[in-house]
Design a protein around this motif. Structure first.
Motif, PDB file in Angstrom:
ATOM      1  N   LEU A  21      50.795  78.718  31.364  1.00  0.00           N
ATOM      2  CA  LEU A  21      51.594  77.802  32.176  1.00  0.00           C
ATOM      3  C   LEU A  21      52.327  76.804  31.282  1.00  0.00           C
ATOM      4  O   LEU A  21      53.517  76.524  31.481  1.00  0.00           O
ATOM      5  N   GLY A  22      51.615  76.287  30.302  1.00  0.00           N
ATOM      6  CA  GLY A  22      52.253  75.366  29.372  1.00  0.00           C
ATOM      7  C   GLY A  22      53.347  76.036  28.566  1.00  0.00           C
ATOM      8  O   GLY A  22      54.442  75.478  28.390  1.00  0.00           O
ATOM      9  N   TYR A  23      53.064  77.248  28.102  1.00  0.00           N
ATOM     10  CA  TYR A  23      54.007  77.940  27.218  1.00  0.00           C
ATOM     11  C   TYR A  23      55.275  78.383  27.950  1.00  0.00           C
ATOM     12  O   TYR A  23      56.392  78.215  27.440  1.00  0.00           O
ATOM     13  N   PHE A  24      55.108  78.933  29.146  1.00  0.00           N
ATOM     14  CA  PHE A  24      56.254  79.527  29.840  1.00  0.00           C
ATOM     15  C   PHE A  24      56.906  78.611  30.872  1.00  0.00           C
ATOM     16  O   PHE A  24      58.026  78.892  31.316  1.00  0.00           O
ATOM     17  N   VAL A  25      56.235  77.526  31.249  1.00  0.00           N
ATOM     18  CA  VAL A  25      56.793  76.656  32.284  1.00  0.00           C
ATOM     19  C   VAL A  25      56.974  75.227  31.779  1.00  0.00           C
ATOM     20  O   VAL A  25      58.101  74.721  31.706  1.00  0.00           O
ATOM     21  N   TRP A  30      61.242  73.628  25.068  1.00  0.00           N
ATOM     22  CA  TRP A  30      60.958  73.158  23.716  1.00  0.00           C
ATOM     23  C   TRP A  30      61.288  74.261  22.719  1.00  0.00           C
ATOM     24  O   TRP A  30      61.362  75.438  23.069  1.00  0.00           O
ATOM     25  N   SER A  31      61.439  73.883  21.474  1.00  0.00           N
ATOM     26  CA  SER A  31      61.761  74.866  20.439  1.00  0.00           C
ATOM     27  C   SER A  31      60.592  75.832  20.261  1.00  0.00           C
ATOM     28  O   SER A  31      59.426  75.456  20.443  1.00  0.00           O
ATOM     29  N   LEU A 149      51.592  65.488  20.873  1.00  0.00           N
ATOM     30  CA  LEU A 149      52.763  65.811  21.689  1.00  0.00           C
ATOM     31  C   LEU A 149      53.934  64.872  21.399  1.00  0.00           C
ATOM     32  O   LEU A 149      55.079  65.315  21.274  1.00  0.00           O
ATOM     33  N   THR A 150      53.652  63.587  21.289  1.00  0.00           N
ATOM     34  CA  THR A 150      54.739  62.649  20.980  1.00  0.00           C
ATOM     35  C   THR A 150      55.234  62.847  19.552  1.00  0.00           C
ATOM     36  O   THR A 150      56.418  62.645  19.269  1.00  0.00           O
ATOM     37  N   GLY A 151      54.321  63.265  18.669  1.00  0.00           N
ATOM     38  CA  GLY A 151      54.737  63.542  17.296  1.00  0.00           C
ATOM     39  C   GLY A 151      55.693  64.719  17.211  1.00  0.00           C
ATOM     40  O   GLY A 151      56.613  64.732  16.384  1.00  0.00           O
ATOM     41  N   LEU A 152      55.497  65.702  18.078  1.00  0.00           N
ATOM     42  CA  LEU A 152      56.385  66.860  18.098  1.00  0.00           C
ATOM     43  C   LEU A 152      57.778  66.504  18.607  1.00  0.00           C
ATOM     44  O   LEU A 152      58.755  67.184  18.287  1.00  0.00           O
ATOM     45  N   ARG A 153      57.870  65.433  19.396  1.00  0.00           N
ATOM     46  CA  ARG A 153      59.145  65.073  20.025  1.00  0.00           C
ATOM     47  C   ARG A 153      59.767  63.795  19.477  1.00  0.00           C
ATOM     48  O   ARG A 153      60.852  63.396  19.921  1.00  0.00           O
TER      49      ARG A 153
END
Length: 248
Positions: A21-25, A30-31, A149-153
């Motif tokens: 769900l996280g990956y596809f939705v 995201w990159s 998560l915030t580090g990725l963005r």
């Protein structure tokens, strides 16, 4: 069929579904570089804090159950299955998506699975000590996921960068207390008990010794990891202050 025979596969399927769900939705825009790690964090949000909330009542039981060699209760076994399922699915995530440099995480997950599975299915005793360690490990999980998560963005979002800057030291501080202070104290008490041989009738020496080695290695690794993060944090902060002084 007894509930314990199908509960673990069911929880594994649930965590797989959450990851997908996280990956596809949730993170579909995201990159590709960040989607696997973000999906892992998303799944972790459904494990860390819930595991703590499940483990606490499983630990707050009458005193005879709150012993290092006490037999596992039904609720304690449920928590062990819950965490086993999570670590199994997250291990697959690392094996499929993460490069060889992440071998340390793979080793950590394999070690955690060894402890959970031997405690749950081999000896059926000692869950009290394992769940205390689980609480100490996962109590900072939500904060850690926020940092990741915030580090990725942070390079793409000013809000993410601001939140990341605020939540990072809070996570470091909480992690230091849980893993660097409370964890070693409990580990010492657990190790002293198992090495005394008092649990040998219900937990074979090789099992308890393995737990000591695994947990000791995990605590040492955590201390080294957070120490390095603190060092880098203060180095960056110092550079920022120096740049501000130069600009003035």
């Amino acid at each position: 069929m007894a509930i314990e025979h199908w509960l673990l596969p069911l929880i594994v399927a649930a965590f797989c579904s959450i990851y997908l769900l996280g990956y596809f939705v949730v993170f579909r825009k995201w990159s590709p570089k960040h989607r696997p790690e973000a999906s892992s964090c998303f799944m972790s949000l459904f494990h860390g804090t819930p595991a703590v909330l499940l483990a606490i009542p499983a630990l707050l039981l009458p005193r005879p159950v709150r012993r290092f060699a006490a037999p596992n209760t039904g609720l304690q076994s449920l928590v062990l299955d819950f965490s086993t399922a999570y670590f199994a699915v997250d291990l697959l995530h690392y094996l499929f998506f993460i490069p060889p440099q992440a071998s340390l995480y793979v080793a950590h997950h394999l070690a955690a699975l060894f402890v959970f599975l031997t405690c749950r299915y081999l000896v059926a005793h000692g869950a009290f000590s394992i769940l205390v360690l689980l609480v100490l490990a996962e109590v900072t999980s939500a904060c850690e996921n926020a940092v990741t998560l915030t580090g990725l963005r942070k390079t793409e979002s000013a809000v993410a960068a601001k939140v990341h800057r605020w939540v990072t030291p809070a996570f470091y501080a909480a992690f230091t207390v849980a893993r660097g202070l409370v964890g070693p104290v409990f580990f010492y008490k657990m190790s002293a008990y198992y090495l005394s041989g008092k649990a040998r009738d219900v937990i074979p020496a090789w099992v308890s010794t393995s737990w000591i080695v695994v947990v000791g290695g995990a605590i040492l690794g955590s201390i080294l990891w957070i120490s390095n993060l603190w060092f880098n944090f203060f180095r960056v902060e110092n550079n920022v202050e120096m740049n501000k002084a130069i600009d003035v």
